[in-house]
Design a protein around this motif. Structure first.
Motif, mmCIF file in Angstrom:
data_model
loop_
_atom_site.group_PDB
_atom_site.id
_atom_site.type_symbol
_atom_site.label_atom_id
_atom_site.label_comp_id
_atom_site.label_asym_id
_atom_site.label_seq_id
_atom_site.Cartn_x
_atom_site.Cartn_y
_atom_site.Cartn_z
ATOM 1 N N ASN A 125 89.649 57.430 30.694
ATOM 2 C CA ASN A 125 88.595 56.910 31.567
ATOM 3 C C ASN A 125 89.022 55.684 32.371
ATOM 4 O O ASN A 125 88.196 54.832 32.709
ATOM 5 C CB ASN A 125 87.346 56.574 30.750
ATOM 6 N N GLN A 126 90.307 55.622 32.655
ATOM 7 C CA GLN A 126 90.798 54.512 33.465
ATOM 8 C C GLN A 126 91.624 55.025 34.630
ATOM 9 O O GLN A 126 91.915 56.224 34.735
ATOM 10 C CB GLN A 126 91.639 53.563 32.599
ATOM 11 N N GLY A 127 91.980 54.120 35.518
ATOM 12 C CA GLY A 127 92.861 54.452 36.617
ATOM 13 C C GLY A 127 94.304 54.502 36.155
ATOM 14 O O GLY A 127 94.591 54.445 34.964
ATOM 15 N N LEU A 128 95.199 54.620 37.114
ATOM 16 C CA LEU A 128 96.617 54.703 36.794
ATOM 17 C C LEU A 128 97.251 53.325 36.870
ATOM 18 O O LEU A 128 96.958 52.531 37.765
ATOM 19 C CB LEU A 128 97.328 55.637 37.772
ATOM 20 N N GLN A 129 98.156 53.082 35.942
ATOM 21 C CA GLN A 129 98.865 51.809 35.879
ATOM 22 C C GLN A 129 100.360 52.083 35.960
ATOM 23 O O GLN A 129 100.870 52.973 35.279
ATOM 24 C CB GLN A 129 98.533 51.110 34.559
ATOM 25 N N LEU A 130 101.058 51.320 36.767
ATOM 26 C CA LEU A 130 102.486 51.527 36.925
ATOM 27 C C LEU A 130 103.244 51.110 35.665
ATOM 28 O O LEU A 130 103.077 49.993 35.168
ATOM 29 C CB LEU A 130 103.004 50.735 38.113
ATOM 30 N N LEU A 131 104.082 52.016 35.155
ATOM 31 C CA LEU A 131 104.962 51.704 34.029
ATOM 32 C C LEU A 131 106.290 51.159 34.515
ATOM 33 O O LEU A 131 106.795 50.162 34.007
ATOM 34 C CB LEU A 131 105.246 52.972 33.224
ATOM 35 N N LEU A 132 106.877 51.872 35.468
ATOM 36 C CA LEU A 132 108.173 51.454 36.006
ATOM 37 C C LEU A 132 108.444 52.223 37.287
ATOM 38 O O LEU A 132 107.762 53.203 37.583
ATOM 39 C CB LEU A 132 109.296 51.687 34.993
ATOM 40 N N ALA B 188 102.054 51.655 44.399
ATOM 41 C CA ALA B 188 100.653 51.925 44.710
ATOM 42 C C ALA B 188 99.775 51.387 43.593
ATOM 43 O O ALA B 188 100.143 51.420 42.422
ATOM 44 C CB ALA B 188 100.428 53.425 44.876
ATOM 45 N N PHE B 189 98.615 50.877 43.970
ATOM 46 C CA PHE B 189 97.632 50.402 43.006
ATOM 47 C C PHE B 189 96.395 51.298 43.108
ATOM 48 O O PHE B 189 95.962 51.633 44.213
ATOM 49 C CB PHE B 189 97.232 48.957 43.308
ATOM 50 N N PHE B 190 95.860 51.636 41.953
ATOM 51 C CA PHE B 190 94.763 52.599 41.903
ATOM 52 C C PHE B 190 93.461 51.951 41.479
ATOM 53 O O PHE B 190 93.450 51.032 40.651
ATOM 54 C CB PHE B 190 95.105 53.732 40.930
ATOM 55 N N GLY B 191 92.357 52.489 42.020
ATOM 56 C CA GLY B 191 91.047 52.107 41.547
ATOM 57 C C GLY B 191 90.741 52.786 40.221
ATOM 58 O O GLY B 191 91.556 53.538 39.686
ATOM 59 N N GLN B 192 89.536 52.531 39.716
ATOM 60 C CA GLN B 192 89.143 53.039 38.404
ATOM 61 C C GLN B 192 88.652 54.476 38.456
ATOM 62 O O GLN B 192 88.459 55.096 37.415
ATOM 63 C CB GLN B 192 88.068 52.150 37.802
#
Lengths: 114, 110
Positions: A41-48, B99-103
């Motif tokens: 239930n979250q957005g995407l977060q950059l790992l690398l 890129a940065f993503f919203g929720q």
């Protein structure tokens, strides 16, 4: 056109075991490569990310990936996983000068078990 | 999170109705994107924008339109919602090297 293949849709692993999530890409031009993580239930977060330079890239939470141009791969690895690593992982590619549009793989669900 | 806000976060709508999703950013990024996420497909690009009033289609643009009248806002419109558009929609902006993503917005078309 570019494409990304994540062969494993699900990877179960025991806590403290090593893990490798596979990613292969196809592109006729130079690429940038990324791994993103998505918790429920979250957005995407950059790992690398790999942009240039050293082919071994270190990211957050102890993850690393190696860019292999000859095999067109960018596999993600972690030597010892934790329960909190349970999430979905996406490999993505964009080619330089392409408006930075990302092409994603279909994702790999990593499930860490006790 | 690069100051990205998506609204609404959840929406249920009926087939045939128009729906607009909003993406708002606070950091003046030039490039903005709309993706949809579906099981077994990962994220697929719907439309993107490379500046005010400059937009282009992605790989799954049929049934969707976008508008960008201000740098900070990127709107996605489903002209006449269909059940196949039930999905989770993500807005993204392009930073210097990522890129940065919203929720995300979970849209259900019934």
């Amino acid at each position: 056109a570019q494409s990304v293949t994540q062969l494993d849709s699900q990877v179960p692993v025991f806590e403290e075991a090593p893990v490798e999530l596979r990613c292969n890409y196809s592109s006729s031009v130079s690429v940038y490569l990324f791994w993103y993580v998505q918790y429920p239930n979250q957005g995407l977060q950059l790992l690398l990310k790999y942009l240039s330079g050293s082919t071994l890239v270190k990211g957050i939470n102890g993850f690393e990936a190696e860019f292999n141009k000859s095999q067109t791969s960018f596999h993600l690895r972690k030597p010892s996983v934790h329960i909190s690593d349970t999430a979905e992982y996406f490999c993505a590619v964009t080619h330089t000068g392409g408006g930075n549009k990302l092409t994603f793989g279909t994702g790999t669900q990593l499930k860490v078990e006790l | 999170d690069a100051g990205i806000t998506q609204s609404p976060r959840h929406k249920v709508t009926e087939t045939g109705t128009p729906v607009t999703l909003r993406c708002h950013q606070t950091e003046n990024h030039r490039y903005m994107y709309w993706y949809r996420q579906d099981p077994g497909h990962g994220l697929r690009l719907i439309h993107y924008s490379y500046g005010v009033k400059d937009t282009d289609k992605g790989e799954v643009s049929d049934g969707y339109s976008v508008s960008r009248s201000k740098t900070e806002d990127f709107l996605l419109t489903l002209e006449s919602a269909t059940s196949s558009q039930t999905s989770v929609y993500f807005c993204a902006v392009q930073g210097a090297a990522e890129a940065f993503f919203g929720q995300g917005t979970r849209l259900t078309v019934v």
